[in-house]
Design a protein around this motif. Structure first.
Motif, short mmCIF file in Angstrom:
data_model
loop_
_atom_site.label_atom_id
_atom_site.label_comp_id
_atom_site.label_asym_id
_atom_site.label_seq_id
_atom_site.Cartn_x
_atom_site.Cartn_y
_atom_site.Cartn_z
N ASP A 173 -15.92 7.95 30.93
CA ASP A 173 -15.59 6.52 30.79
C ASP A 173 -15.55 6.37 29.21
O ASP A 173 -16.81 6.51 28.52
N THR B 153 -15.83 3.56 27.48
CA THR B 153 -16.61 2.49 27.07
C THR B 153 -18.14 2.72 27.06
O THR B 153 -18.82 2.44 26.40
N THR B 154 -18.56 3.44 28.40
CA THR B 154 -19.89 3.61 28.49
C THR B 154 -20.24 5.00 28.35
O THR B 154 -21.41 5.36 28.24
N GLN C 18 -20.32 7.27 30.65
CA GLN C 18 -20.78 7.61 31.72
C GLN C 18 -19.78 8.51 32.63
O GLN C 18 -18.45 8.33 32.38
#
Length: 82
Positions: free
Chosen positions: A66, A68-69, A71
Motif C-alpha cells: 500500500d 500510503t501505509t 503494509q
C-alpha cells in the motif's frame, strides 16, 4: 439497488474505446475492495469471502505494498450493475 454480477470469472477492465452509438452504455460499474494487513490475515479473509460465495481467491491481485501505509495489500475488482 445494484446487484453484484456472479463471480464466474476473473474480472478485468471492460474493453477500451467508445461503444458504438447504437448500443447502450455499459450498464456495469467497477467497485474495488482492498484488504490491507498481514499475509495471514488477508488469506483468512479471502478464504472466508470465498466460502460465502463473494469471490474466487484467484480473482484477487497478487500482494503488493500500500503506497500510503507501506503494509501489504490485495485488491479485488467486482463489477456491479447500475
Amino acid at each position: 439497488m445494484s446487484e453484484f454480477i456472479p463471480n464466474s470469472e476473473i474480472y478485468s477492465q471492460p474493453p477500451s474505446g467508445d461503444p458504438p452509438s447504437v448500443e447502450p452504455a455499459d450498464p456495469r460499474e467497477p467497485v474495488r475492495v482492498m484488504l490491507i494487513g498481514t499475509a495471514t490475515g488477508m488469506e483468512l479473509v479471502i478464504a472466508h469471502l470465498h466460502s460465502i460465495g463473494f469471490a474466487e481467491p484467484r480473482a484477487w491481485s497478487k500482494p503488493q505494498l500500500d503506497p500510503t501505509t507501506g503494509q501489504p495489500m490485495r485488491i479485488l475488482t467486482k463489477w456491479i450493475r447500475r
